[in-house]
Design an enzyme around this catalytic site. Structure first.
Site, PDB file in Angstrom:
ATOM      1  N   GLU A 178       1.159  -1.487   0.877  1.00  0.00           N
ATOM      2  CA  GLU A 178      -0.348  -1.606   1.557  1.00  0.00           C
ATOM      3  C   GLU A 178      -1.297  -1.612   0.394  1.00  0.00           C
ATOM      4  O   GLU A 178      -0.753  -1.552  -0.695  1.00  0.00           O
ATOM      5  CB  GLU A 178      -0.318  -0.248   2.556  1.00  0.00           C
ATOM      6  N   HIS A 222      -4.822   2.690   3.643  1.00  0.00           N
ATOM      7  CA  HIS A 222      -5.927   3.465   3.651  1.00  0.00           C
ATOM      8  C   HIS A 222      -6.856   3.335   4.881  1.00  0.00           C
ATOM      9  O   HIS A 222      -7.978   2.726   4.837  1.00  0.00           O
ATOM     10  CB  HIS A 222      -7.024   2.698   2.383  1.00  0.00           C
ATOM     11  N   SER A 260      -1.429   5.787  -2.051  1.00  0.00           N
ATOM     12  CA  SER A 260      -2.269   5.417  -2.931  1.00  0.00           C
ATOM     13  C   SER A 260      -1.756   5.613  -4.276  1.00  0.00           C
ATOM     14  O   SER A 260      -0.764   5.171  -4.656  1.00  0.00           O
ATOM     15  CB  SER A 260      -3.795   5.820  -3.033  1.00  0.00           C
TER      16      SER A 260
END
Length: 316
Positions: free
Chosen positions: A216, A286, A104
């Site tokens: 992602e 995630h 992230s």
């Protein structure tokens, strides 16, 4: 001897302290020696302490001598402190065996480290999100994590989705991939799309040519994903890669206005714009089931029918 894990918070404040403590307990229960940074639960506005506090935590992690430095969570906070990070210290720690792991927001630090020093870090789990979940953590995630910390991991593999996107205008795409694809000695890099695209045009964006870019994201509607991918496209980044590997894009909601426009639409459009093959379905993002990936390492990408593999051996 127990493997040493150092836990620190370089980004957002830990709000779910129960999940954090549960994650620490589970890592201890798995047989690791866990050390928690003194500022791991600090809070300043939305951050895990002010900028100086988080910088100090990063540098303590680099000086810890741990086998693995693991973030507590992502969120936001790293891009604003990138100019003040001692990248040489992190690269030195990595060379001595410390594996920096996260995802992230951690994408910012990983790619800045790659751009500044060429050092390898690892895209992988976080304490709260992955080890601190209610119920049992994902078995595959735990196994990949253990392979990393024990030095056993040599690569990862996944099954490409059954629904193949159409062949692009340049003849690339899954139709070509199914016939067999091998990309050797290519740098694997990338991470969270929103964070990575925010680094374009800065000194912290790696100038990778002939690489394998993995991406992602979470909470981003397909049109927002397309907008960020378009930025990478127009910046010439995508044209310089040998392959694009898409992980998981989760927690968004389509609306009636879309009229059939969805993630598959974005992927098909993108494939029509570039020659490099686009592979989907990588178990990273995630999501509970996630593999670990060496950001900045030389890897081989191979596809046999619907089976895809990323291989890097023990050199990292």
């Amino acid at each position: 001897m127990k493997k040493h894990i150092y836990i620190y918070s370089p980004s957002s404040a830990v709000r779910d302290k129960t999940a954090f403590k549960r994650g620490v307990s589970r890592l201890n229960a798995l047989g690791y020696s866990v050390e928690v940074d003194e500022a791991a639960l600090s809070s300043h506005q939305r951050f895990a302490g002010d900028d100086e506090t988080r910088l100090a935590a990063i540098h303590r992690a680099a000086a810890s001598g741990a086998d693995l430095a693991l973030i507590s969570r992502g969120g936001y906070g790293l891009t604003r402190i990138l100019p003040a990070i001692n990248y040489k210290a992190l690269a030195k720690a990595a060379a001595k065996g410390t594996r920096f792991v996260g995802l992230s927001d951690f994408t910012a630090l990983q790619n800045a480290l790659l751009a500044k020093t060429g050092a390898v870090s690892w895209a992988g789990p976080a304490v709260g999100e992955d080890f601190g979940v209610e119920g049992e953590p994902d078995d595959i995630m735990e196994a990949c994590f253990d392979d990393l910390i024990t030095g056993q991991g040599e690569g990862t593999g996944w099954r490409l989705p059954k629904v193949a996107m159409k062949t692009g205008a340049n003849g690339a795409g899954v139709a070509g991939v199914e016939a067999g694809l091998t990309v050797k000695n290519a740098v694997l890099w990338g991470g969270n799309l929103a964070v990575l695209s925010s680094l374009v045009g800065t000194p912290y964006f790696p100038a990778v040519k002939g690489g394998i870019l993995f991406l992602e994201d979470v909470h981003e509607h397909p049109y927002r994903l397309e907008r960020m991918l378009t930025q990478l496209l127009h910046a010439g980044v995508l044209a310089r890669q040998k392959a694009i590997v898409l992980g998981q894009f989760t927690n968004y909601k389509l609306v009636p206005h879309d009229k059939g426009y969805k993630l598959a639409t974005v992927v098909a459009w993108l494939q029509s714009q570039i020659k490099a093959p686009i592979l989907t379905g990588l178990p990273f993002g995630h999501v509970a089931t996630k593999v670990v990936l060496p950001v900045g390492a030389q890897v081989t990408l191979a596809v046999e029918d619907r089976d895809a593999f990323l291989l890097w051996g023990h050199s990292h």
